[in-house]
Design an enzyme around this catalytic site. Structure first.
Site, PDB file in Angstrom:
ATOM      1  N   GLU A 443      -0.616  -4.457  -0.205  1.00 51.20           N
ATOM      2  CA  GLU A 443      -1.310  -5.365   0.730  1.00 51.20           C
ATOM      3  C   GLU A 443      -2.533  -4.716   1.371  1.00 51.20           C
ATOM      4  O   GLU A 443      -2.820  -4.960   2.547  1.00 51.20           O
ATOM      5  CB  GLU A 443      -0.343  -5.850   1.813  1.00 51.20           C
TER       6      GLU A 443
HETATM    7  C1  FAD Z   1       5.611  -1.843  -5.739  1.00 52.81           C
HETATM    8  C2  FAD Z   1       4.269  -2.481  -5.711  1.00 52.81           C
HETATM    9  C3  FAD Z   1       4.181  -3.851  -5.510  1.00 52.81           C
HETATM   10  C4  FAD Z   1       2.930  -4.473  -5.514  1.00 52.81           C
HETATM   11  N1  FAD Z   1       2.843  -5.838  -5.411  1.00 52.81           N
HETATM   12  C5  FAD Z   1       1.645  -6.447  -5.660  1.00 52.81           C
HETATM   13  C6  FAD Z   1       1.573  -7.871  -5.786  1.00 52.81           C
HETATM   14  O1  FAD Z   1       2.558  -8.588  -5.611  1.00 52.81           O
HETATM   15  N2  FAD Z   1       0.375  -8.417  -6.120  1.00 52.81           N
HETATM   16  C7  FAD Z   1      -0.751  -7.662  -6.324  1.00 52.81           C
HETATM   17  O2  FAD Z   1      -1.782  -8.216  -6.645  1.00 52.81           O
HETATM   18  N3  FAD Z   1      -0.705  -6.305  -6.187  1.00 52.81           N
HETATM   19  C8  FAD Z   1       0.455  -5.692  -5.862  1.00 52.81           C
HETATM   20  N4  FAD Z   1       0.518  -4.322  -5.758  1.00 52.81           N
HETATM   21  C9  FAD Z   1      -0.717  -3.555  -5.864  1.00 52.81           C
HETATM   22  C10 FAD Z   1      -1.164  -2.949  -4.542  1.00 52.81           C
HETATM   23  O3  FAD Z   1      -1.605  -3.960  -3.673  1.00 52.81           O
HETATM   24  C11 FAD Z   1      -2.228  -1.888  -4.859  1.00 52.81           C
HETATM   25  O4  FAD Z   1      -1.542  -0.814  -5.465  1.00 52.81           O
HETATM   26  C12 FAD Z   1      -2.980  -1.428  -3.642  1.00 52.81           C
HETATM   27  O5  FAD Z   1      -3.786  -2.477  -3.148  1.00 52.81           O
HETATM   28  C13 FAD Z   1      -3.872  -0.218  -3.926  1.00 52.81           C
HETATM   29  O6  FAD Z   1      -4.614  -0.394  -5.089  1.00 52.81           O
HETATM   30  P1  FAD Z   1      -4.569   0.734  -6.228  1.00 52.81           P
HETATM   31  O7  FAD Z   1      -3.155   1.073  -6.484  1.00 52.81           O
HETATM   32  O8  FAD Z   1      -5.380   0.289  -7.362  1.00 52.81           O
HETATM   33  O9  FAD Z   1      -5.236   1.988  -5.551  1.00 52.81           O
HETATM   34  P2  FAD Z   1      -6.813   2.298  -5.511  1.00 52.81           P
HETATM   35  O10 FAD Z   1      -7.550   1.085  -5.105  1.00 52.81           O
HETATM   36  O11 FAD Z   1      -7.203   2.964  -6.764  1.00 52.81           O
HETATM   37  O12 FAD Z   1      -6.883   3.342  -4.306  1.00 52.81           O
HETATM   38  C14 FAD Z   1      -6.519   4.722  -4.466  1.00 52.81           C
HETATM   39  C15 FAD Z   1      -6.709   5.441  -3.139  1.00 52.81           C
HETATM   40  O13 FAD Z   1      -8.095   5.393  -2.752  1.00 52.81           O
HETATM   41  C16 FAD Z   1      -8.209   4.893  -1.443  1.00 52.81           C
HETATM   42  N5  FAD Z   1      -9.456   4.122  -1.333  1.00 52.81           N
HETATM   43  C17 FAD Z   1      -9.922   3.158  -2.143  1.00 52.81           C
HETATM   44  N6  FAD Z   1     -11.073   2.679  -1.677  1.00 52.81           N
HETATM   45  C18 FAD Z   1     -11.350   3.325  -0.531  1.00 52.81           C
HETATM   46  C19 FAD Z   1     -12.398   3.275   0.430  1.00 52.81           C
HETATM   47  N7  FAD Z   1     -13.402   2.412   0.326  1.00 52.81           N
HETATM   48  N8  FAD Z   1     -12.344   4.118   1.483  1.00 52.81           N
HETATM   49  C20 FAD Z   1     -11.320   4.982   1.635  1.00 52.81           C
HETATM   50  N9  FAD Z   1     -10.301   5.083   0.762  1.00 52.81           N
HETATM   51  C21 FAD Z   1     -10.327   4.259  -0.317  1.00 52.81           C
HETATM   52  C22 FAD Z   1      -7.001   4.011  -1.233  1.00 52.81           C
HETATM   53  O14 FAD Z   1      -6.706   3.834   0.146  1.00 52.81           O
HETATM   54  C23 FAD Z   1      -5.933   4.807  -1.983  1.00 52.81           C
HETATM   55  O15 FAD Z   1      -5.417   5.807  -1.149  1.00 52.81           O
HETATM   56  C24 FAD Z   1       1.752  -3.680  -5.687  1.00 52.81           C
HETATM   57  C25 FAD Z   1       1.849  -2.303  -5.852  1.00 52.81           C
HETATM   58  C26 FAD Z   1       3.092  -1.710  -5.886  1.00 52.81           C
HETATM   59  C27 FAD Z   1       3.163  -0.222  -6.128  1.00 52.81           C
END
Ligand code: FAD
Length: 596
Positions: A443
């Protein structure tokens, strides 16, 4: 495996004594009939359902997990989940805070909120199946066409069908502007959608007859980035004219993830191979519509963490009273036994009180925000609705990030109370820690929430929303500042308010020179503001408790003790956090990336 008893007394305190919800709801014509009896009855029945039906499935669900069958693309949820869901639907729980026009019970969000705390304490993984449906309901209700509302809302409200949010793709999570799923318009007004979504919670399961996926995708010639995203409704089974389920739509689950916690909830890779969908709202305005869902989900994640904090705390207390180790430093408290129960030790009490204070603070905070949502949606005066909406916007990232960070601390402390017995699976405590961890990530990570708070919600409107909320705090401090009995709460509250004002101005000035200053300060800044909010609520609750501390009900003594602990032991971390937030970006940005 442990126990859970819904904390009804504290919920009643928050709703009836702290927020005085009956009076507040009288100002909202849709809820003017909701009285204390209805509220108490829902709390009692909710407590029975969650403790009796869902809690017993929490540990077994974690052990068993979900199973995916690649040949049929089906997912089987842990034993008992499906039957519990049937009971939930039959009990009308899905419809609690939904509009009677679509079959809902028309009760306020503030009451549903307490029920959600119970659901999450009892079983977070299970609760995510119906939890996402409510966000889908809110989104469709606000942005769907009449036809979409007529076809889908009654099914979501009854719980016969569940919902999902399909945003994330392998190459984009935070940065949704990069998403690639495509939607091609069809002659019949529908869209053909192709793409791969990952990490979709409850994307496939066996608990409901149909699943409504809310999918973000790009239409042809969409602008690049987040301005070119549209939202689509893509049902697993296409509904027939009579509302029953028809043809299978090619949106299927390719695999489920192995993960750290919430094993009972399926985290699905979803493949859309020309799936049929219908647009929600306008093309390229999908993120606006999805924000309704995302905001509901952000508050929902805060509730997940409140639920875990409460249940972990309850079990740690039981254990601390039962487990005997060592003697109290002030002499034996239990001389007939070879050692004293560990609850006599000061540091065990610190760990327990941390969980207790974070649970009570979060309960007051989320109930307050939920009541503001009721006012935002139902108050007859437009100005009041606008003011409430602004507050909800300001407080939502704090609910999401502050409560989830605190739950990570509180569940870990609760596990620590068990010593080595907390680390092994037998007592169920390590599950709470594992389950709590995801809440900081999905989220929108807590970093993203912090950037949203500081960058968009505060600096983005020159501090107007924060100032407005600050005025409430200021008047409370002014009204009660001369009361000596309250000074132990009012003084640190007032001081922290002043510090937040100064800190905000300082970061705002620095941000003019260098935008990295916002990113460098955002995370500690959100925690400081979170503590300001908790200080305000604990001071108000302490005031009520002080007035009633001589009553025979020991609840008020306990409330006071918790508030004192909060101000003495948790709130002072703001001194360090403020230093961190002020330290600037240079200490983070100086090191070249290739020197890491
Ligand atoms: C168990 C689980 C359930 C989930 N359920 C859903 C769901 O129902 N629907 C859905 O669509 N998604 C879902 N997700 C996805 C989840 O919302 C994303 O994993 C999350 O938004 C982070 O995206 P990412 O994993 O691609 O990390 P990334 O976007 O690659 O981020 C990696 C790191 O970089 C940091 N970062 C990125 N941009 C910035 C910035 N501008 N400034 C500072 N730091 C930054 C982030 O905070 C993080 O620490 C789920 C994930 C999991 C693991």
């Amino acid at each position: 495996m442990g126990q859970y008893v819904a904390p009804i007394r504290d919920m009643q305190f928050v709703l009836h004594e702290f927020l005085k919800v009956e009076d507040e709801l009288k100002a909202l014509p849709d809820y003017s009939e909701v009285d204390a009896d209805i509220i108490n009855q829902v709390l009692e029945e909710g407590g029975k359902f969650t403790a009796g039906v869902l809690f017993p499935l929490n540990h077994s669900g974690d052990r068993e997990g979900c199973k995916h069958d690649a040949a049929t693309h089906t997912v089987t949820t842990p034993k008992g989940f499906k039957e519990a869901y049937k009971q939930y639907v039959e009990g009308g729980w899905a419809a609690l805070a939904c509009d009677p026009e679509y079959g809902g019970q028309g009760l306020p969000v503030v009451l549903n909120n307490s029920f959600y705390e119970m659901l999450n304490s009892a079983n977070q993984a299970w609760t995510m199946y119906p939890g996402l449906s409510h966000g889908a309901y809110e989104c469709l209700k606000e942005h769907g066409t009449d036809e979409q509302k007529k076809t889908y809302l009654p099914k979501l409200v009854s719980g016969e069908w569940t919902g999902t949010m399909c945003l994330t793709e392998p190459h984009c999570g935070t940065d949704l502007g990069m998403l690639r799923s495509k939607a091609i318009p069809q002659d019949d007004g529908s869209w053909k959608i192709t793409g791969n979504k990952i990490f979709i919670s409850a994307g496939e399961h066996d608990m409901s007859e149909n699943i409504l996926h809310l999918v973000l995708a790009r239409v042809p010639d969409a602008p690049e980035g987040s301005k070119g995203i549209s939202l689509f409704l893509v049902p697993k089974y296409l509904p027939k004219e009579d509302g029953s389920v028809g043809e299978r739509n090619p949106i299927t689950c390719g695999a489920i993830e192995e993960k750290m916690g919430i094993h009972g909830n399926s985290t699905c890779q979803m493949n859309l191979d020309g799936a049929k969908g219908w647009i929600i709202g306008q093309p390229n305005k999908g993120l606006n519509a999805m924000f309704v869902f995302m905001n509901a989900a952000r508050l929902g994640v805060g509730m997940q963490s409140l639920g875990l904090t409460e249940v972990a705390y309850q079990n740690a207390v039981i254990y601390a009273k039962d487990r005997i180790q060592m003697r109290s430093l002030t002499g034996p408290k239990n001389p007939e036994q070879p050692a004293d129960p560990i609850i006599v030790h000061a540091d065990v009490r610190r760990m327990l009180l941390t969980g207790r204070a974070y649970a009570e603070g979060a309960r007051a905070f989320t109930s307050y925000v939920a009541l503001q949502i009721d006012r935002e949606l139902h108050h007859p005066d437009e100005d009041v609705r606008k003011e409430a909406a602004d507050e909800v916007a300001l407080l939502t990232p704090i609910v999401k990030a502050f409560i989830t960070d605190n739950a990570w601390i509180a569940t870990s402390e609760a596990m620590q109370v068990f010593g080595g017995h907390g680390y092994i699976a037998e007592w169920g405590m390590e599950q709470y820690v594992r389950d709590a961890r995801i809440n900081l990530i999905y989220e929108g990570t807590n970093t993203i929430q912090s950037l949203d708070l500081l960058g968009r919600k505060i600096l983005g409107d020159n501090g107007a929303k924060l100032r407005k909320f600050g005025e409430k705090i200021k008047s409370f401090v002014e009204e009660n500042g001369l009361d000596e009995n309250l000074s132990e709460f009012i003084t640190p509250l007032g001081e922290l308010g002043d510090k937040v004002t100064k800190l905000t101005m300082e970061i705002g000035m620095k941000a003019f020179q260098n935008a990295d200053e916002v990113g460098a300060a955002a995370v500690p800044y959100l925690r400081v503001v979170g503590h300001l909010v908790y200080s305000y609520f604990f001071a108000q609750m302490a005031k009520i408790a002080l007035e009633k501390q001589d009553s025979s009900d020991t609840f008020y003594k306990a409330k006071l003790a918790t508030a004192r602990f909060y101000f003495a032991r948790l709130q002072p971390e703001t001194a360090t956090l403020i230093r961190q937030a002020r330290s600037g970006s240079a200490n983070l940005m100086a090191l070249d990336a290739d020197l890491f």
